[in-house]
Motif scaffolding. Structure first.
Motif, mmCIF file in Angstrom:
data_model
loop_
_atom_site.group_PDB
_atom_site.id
_atom_site.type_symbol
_atom_site.label_atom_id
_atom_site.label_comp_id
_atom_site.label_asym_id
_atom_site.label_seq_id
_atom_site.Cartn_x
_atom_site.Cartn_y
_atom_site.Cartn_z
ATOM 1 N N LEU A 1 -6.105 -8.860 -1.611
ATOM 2 C CA LEU A 1 -5.189 -8.974 -0.353
ATOM 3 C C LEU A 1 -6.673 -8.898 0.737
ATOM 4 C CD1 LEU A 1 -2.338 -7.150 -0.246
ATOM 5 C CD2 LEU A 1 -2.133 -9.564 -0.826
ATOM 6 N N ALA A 2 -6.632 -8.775 2.330
ATOM 7 C CA ALA A 2 -7.426 -8.080 3.289
ATOM 8 C C ALA A 2 -7.833 -6.897 3.367
ATOM 9 C CB ALA A 2 -7.571 -9.052 4.480
ATOM 10 N N CYS A 3 -5.872 -6.104 3.609
ATOM 11 C CA CYS A 3 -5.343 -5.244 4.034
ATOM 12 C C CYS A 3 -4.259 -5.451 3.916
ATOM 13 C CB CYS A 3 -5.776 -4.891 5.272
ATOM 14 S SG CYS A 3 -5.197 -5.522 6.768
ATOM 15 N N VAL A 4 -3.395 -4.030 3.647
ATOM 16 C CA VAL A 4 -2.057 -3.896 4.096
ATOM 17 C C VAL A 4 -1.755 -2.832 5.426
ATOM 18 C CG1 VAL A 4 -0.179 -2.817 3.097
ATOM 19 C CG2 VAL A 4 -1.505 -4.375 1.944
ATOM 20 N N VAL A 5 -0.578 -3.012 6.375
ATOM 21 C CA VAL A 5 0.412 -2.150 6.952
ATOM 22 C C VAL A 5 1.322 -1.540 6.967
ATOM 23 C CG1 VAL A 5 0.410 -2.125 9.894
ATOM 24 C CG2 VAL A 5 -1.800 -3.403 9.119
ATOM 25 N N LEU A 6 1.651 -0.083 6.618
ATOM 26 C CA LEU A 6 2.490 -0.453 6.532
ATOM 27 C C LEU A 6 3.863 1.109 7.929
ATOM 28 C CD1 LEU A 6 2.185 1.904 3.123
ATOM 29 C CD2 LEU A 6 2.590 -0.394 3.390
ATOM 30 N N SER A 7 4.718 0.277 8.445
ATOM 31 C CA SER A 7 5.177 0.774 9.106
ATOM 32 C C SER A 7 6.760 1.575 8.595
ATOM 33 C CB SER A 7 5.869 -0.054 10.187
ATOM 34 O OG SER A 7 6.769 -0.374 10.637
ATOM 35 N N GLY A 8 6.332 3.035 8.728
ATOM 36 C CA GLY A 8 7.742 3.698 8.479
ATOM 37 C C GLY A 8 8.034 3.497 7.010
ATOM 38 N N PRO A 9 6.990 3.613 6.650
ATOM 39 C CA PRO A 9 7.341 3.200 5.047
ATOM 40 C C PRO A 9 8.170 4.768 4.506
ATOM 41 C CG PRO A 9 5.342 4.467 5.088
ATOM 42 C CD PRO A 9 5.576 4.114 6.244
ATOM 43 N N VAL A 10 9.158 4.034 2.899
ATOM 44 C CA VAL A 10 9.571 5.141 2.628
ATOM 45 C C VAL A 10 8.685 5.516 0.959
ATOM 46 C CG1 VAL A 10 11.819 5.574 0.302
ATOM 47 C CG2 VAL A 10 12.114 3.869 2.934
ATOM 48 N N VAL B 1 -0.335 -8.463 4.336
ATOM 49 C CA VAL B 1 0.655 -8.541 4.317
ATOM 50 C C VAL B 1 1.730 -6.538 5.712
ATOM 51 C CG1 VAL B 1 2.462 -7.122 3.378
ATOM 52 C CG2 VAL B 1 0.652 -8.622 1.900
ATOM 53 N N VAL B 2 2.264 -6.631 5.931
ATOM 54 C CA VAL B 2 2.916 -5.622 6.738
ATOM 55 C C VAL B 2 4.347 -5.676 6.561
ATOM 56 C CG1 VAL B 2 3.370 -5.552 9.001
ATOM 57 C CG2 VAL B 2 1.393 -7.321 8.849
ATOM 58 N N GLY B 3 4.225 -4.310 6.372
ATOM 59 C CA GLY B 3 5.505 -3.981 5.670
ATOM 60 C C GLY B 3 6.688 -2.932 6.408
ATOM 61 N N HIS B 4 7.408 -2.862 6.659
ATOM 62 C CA HIS B 4 8.448 -2.111 7.586
ATOM 63 C C HIS B 4 9.206 -1.335 6.367
ATOM 64 C CE1 HIS B 4 10.350 0.691 10.658
ATOM 65 N NE2 HIS B 4 11.763 -0.260 9.984
ATOM 66 N N SER B 5 10.058 -0.025 6.861
ATOM 67 C CA SER B 5 10.323 0.841 6.205
ATOM 68 C C SER B 5 10.787 0.654 4.639
ATOM 69 C CB SER B 5 11.550 0.788 6.451
ATOM 70 O OG SER B 5 12.463 1.687 6.174
ATOM 71 N N MET B 6 11.760 -0.292 3.533
ATOM 72 C CA MET B 6 11.781 -0.240 2.736
ATOM 73 C C MET B 6 10.744 -1.236 2.110
ATOM 74 S SD MET B 6 14.977 -2.146 0.416
ATOM 75 C CE MET B 6 14.502 -3.864 1.544
ATOM 76 N N GLY B 7 10.396 -1.949 3.209
ATOM 77 C CA GLY B 7 9.312 -3.240 3.459
ATOM 78 C C GLY B 7 8.263 -2.456 3.269
ATOM 79 N N GLY B 8 7.793 -1.233 3.652
ATOM 80 C CA GLY B 8 6.874 -0.598 3.256
ATOM 81 C C GLY B 8 6.225 0.059 1.785
ATOM 82 N N LEU B 9 7.586 0.221 1.304
ATOM 83 C CA LEU B 9 7.670 0.767 -0.196
ATOM 84 C C LEU B 9 7.313 -0.767 -0.797
ATOM 85 C CD1 LEU B 9 8.820 2.411 -2.392
ATOM 86 C CD2 LEU B 9 11.078 1.515 -1.863
ATOM 87 N N ILE B 10 7.706 -1.851 -0.349
ATOM 88 C CA ILE B 10 7.558 -2.406 -1.404
ATOM 89 C C ILE B 10 6.378 -3.026 -0.827
ATOM 90 C CG2 ILE B 10 7.819 -5.538 -1.656
ATOM 91 C CD1 ILE B 10 11.509 -4.572 -0.105
ATOM 92 N N ALA B 11 5.855 -3.231 0.186
ATOM 93 C CA ALA B 11 3.981 -2.912 0.586
ATOM 94 C C ALA B 11 3.685 -2.797 -0.279
ATOM 95 C CB ALA B 11 3.696 -3.511 1.361
ATOM 96 N N ALA B 12 3.437 -1.291 -0.004
ATOM 97 C CA ALA B 12 2.455 -0.216 -0.926
ATOM 98 C C ALA B 12 2.932 -0.705 -2.719
ATOM 99 C CB ALA B 12 3.303 1.358 -1.502
ATOM 100 N N ARG B 13 4.184 -1.375 -3.005
ATOM 101 C CA ARG B 13 3.609 -1.118 -4.234
ATOM 102 C C ARG B 13 2.796 -3.244 -4.560
ATOM 103 N NH1 ARG B 13 3.291 0.254 -9.657
ATOM 104 N NH2 ARG B 13 4.523 -0.044 -11.085
ATOM 105 N N TYR B 14 3.305 -4.005 -3.349
ATOM 106 C CA TYR B 14 2.177 -4.858 -3.738
ATOM 107 C C TYR B 14 1.381 -4.807 -3.499
ATOM 108 C CZ TYR B 14 2.211 -9.880 -3.055
ATOM 109 O OH TYR B 14 1.343 -11.182 -3.062
ATOM 110 N N ALA B 15 0.170 -3.822 -3.099
ATOM 111 C CA ALA B 15 -0.997 -2.614 -3.004
ATOM 112 C C ALA B 15 -1.824 -3.096 -3.977
ATOM 113 C CB ALA B 15 -0.736 -2.640 -1.472
ATOM 114 N N GLN B 16 -0.465 -2.248 -4.879
ATOM 115 C CA GLN B 16 -1.343 -1.635 -6.386
ATOM 116 C C GLN B 16 -0.498 -2.723 -7.747
ATOM 117 O OE1 GLN B 16 1.874 1.459 -6.743
ATOM 118 N NE2 GLN B 16 0.508 2.960 -5.737
ATOM 119 N N ARG B 17 0.029 -3.805 -7.046
ATOM 120 C CA ARG B 17 -0.275 -4.462 -8.115
ATOM 121 C C ARG B 17 -1.206 -5.518 -8.245
ATOM 122 N NH1 ARG B 17 5.898 -6.055 -9.660
ATOM 123 N NH2 ARG B 17 4.511 -8.083 -10.664
#
Length: 272
Positions: free
Chosen positions: A124-133, A103-119
């Motif tokens: 998942l193989a890995c998660v990349v956050l770009s400028g996450p909130v 998963v690759v999430g940017h900004s608000m998408g990084g916020l969503i991706a971080a929660r996605y990683a928790q849930r």
């Protein structure tokens, strides 16, 4: 690179997105999770780089964004947006059985991706956050404190050192150019608190940030990152870069870091 459209039922109506693939068989899937007010139609260059490295890429416009249903930029519950991303993952897995997913999430998408990683990180193989909130966001707190949300759009100069990026952003009719909506900010604050309270995740994560990010300042975001960073996580920053590091003047270096990280957490390719 082949691009096709997709749609599926989300929590607030029809979610519309895109799928990018190459001629050669893919060996992994990447889900792209976009930021506030924008849409996945701004990410074909990111998809191309990922496809060139062997991915099939899926991305969808969040509820109230881009071509998806819903009142514009109104998100009353972000956990439901996380659920929508999970539906996209299930779609991608059905179409690409057995392939690992990143998963690759940017900004608000990084916020969503971080929660996605928790849930959903176990799958998942890995998660990349770009400028996450993450953590705290001063701009959001200022808006919540105001009696009335000011009708001030995002300053396009904060996106990239390349002025063409801001010009394209302003001219994009699928981008929201109006004010924030209070229910969306309140829902974002709730998710920030839930992420911090849930703590570190084991899935490998990479946090990338522009050091001159004036929209989501790195210092604020990295404070929140510290609360979720697991033992297999790492971070990198880019001097002079602004918020949209995938659209920055050094985007080639940033995308190289993304594909290198993802590749390092995929099963090894079998020799032919």
């Amino acid at each position: 690179m082949d691009e096709s459209e997709l749609e599926y039922d989300g929590h607030g109506g029809v979610i519309r997105g895109r799928r990018w693939s190459g001629d050669a068989p893919a060996d992994h899937v990447v889900l792209v999770v976009h930021g506030y007010g924008e849409h996945v139609g701004r990410y074909p260059h990111v998809a191309r780089r990922l496809v060139d490295d062997g991915a099939v890429v899926y991305g969808a416009d969040h509820v109230g964004h881009g071509r998806s249903d819903g009142e514009r930029v109104l998100v009353t519950e972000f956990e439901s947006v996380v659920d929508d991303v999970h539906t996209l993952e299930q779609r991608a897995r059905d179409e690409n059985p057995g392939l690992p997913v990143a998963v690759v999430g940017h900004s608000m998408g990084g916020l969503i991706a971080a929660r996605y990683a928790q849930r959903y990180g176990d799958g998942l193989a890995c998660v990349v956050l770009s400028g996450p909130v993450l953590g705290s966001w001063g701009a959001m707190e200022g808006l919540l404190a105001a009696d009335e949300i000011p009708d001030v759009p995002i300053d396009p100069s904060t996106l990239s050192r390349d002025p063409a990026v801001g010009e394209a952003y302003v001219a994009d009719d699928l981008v929201w150019h109006g004010p924030f909506k209070r229910p969306t900010i309140v829902a974002m604050q709730r998710l920030l608190e839930a992420i911090t309270a849930s703590g570190p995740v084991d899935v490998p994560m990479l946090d990338l940030h522009g050091e001159d990010d004036r929209l989501v300042p790195m210092a604020e975001s990295r404070a929140g990152w510290a609360a979720i960073r697991g033992e297999r996580s790492s971070e990198r920053s880019y001097p002079g870069a602004r918020h949209e590091i995938f659209n920055e003047t050094n985007q080639d270096d940033v995308l190289t870091d993304v594909v290198t990280f993802i590749r390092s957490h995929l099963p090894r390719r079998e020799a032919i």
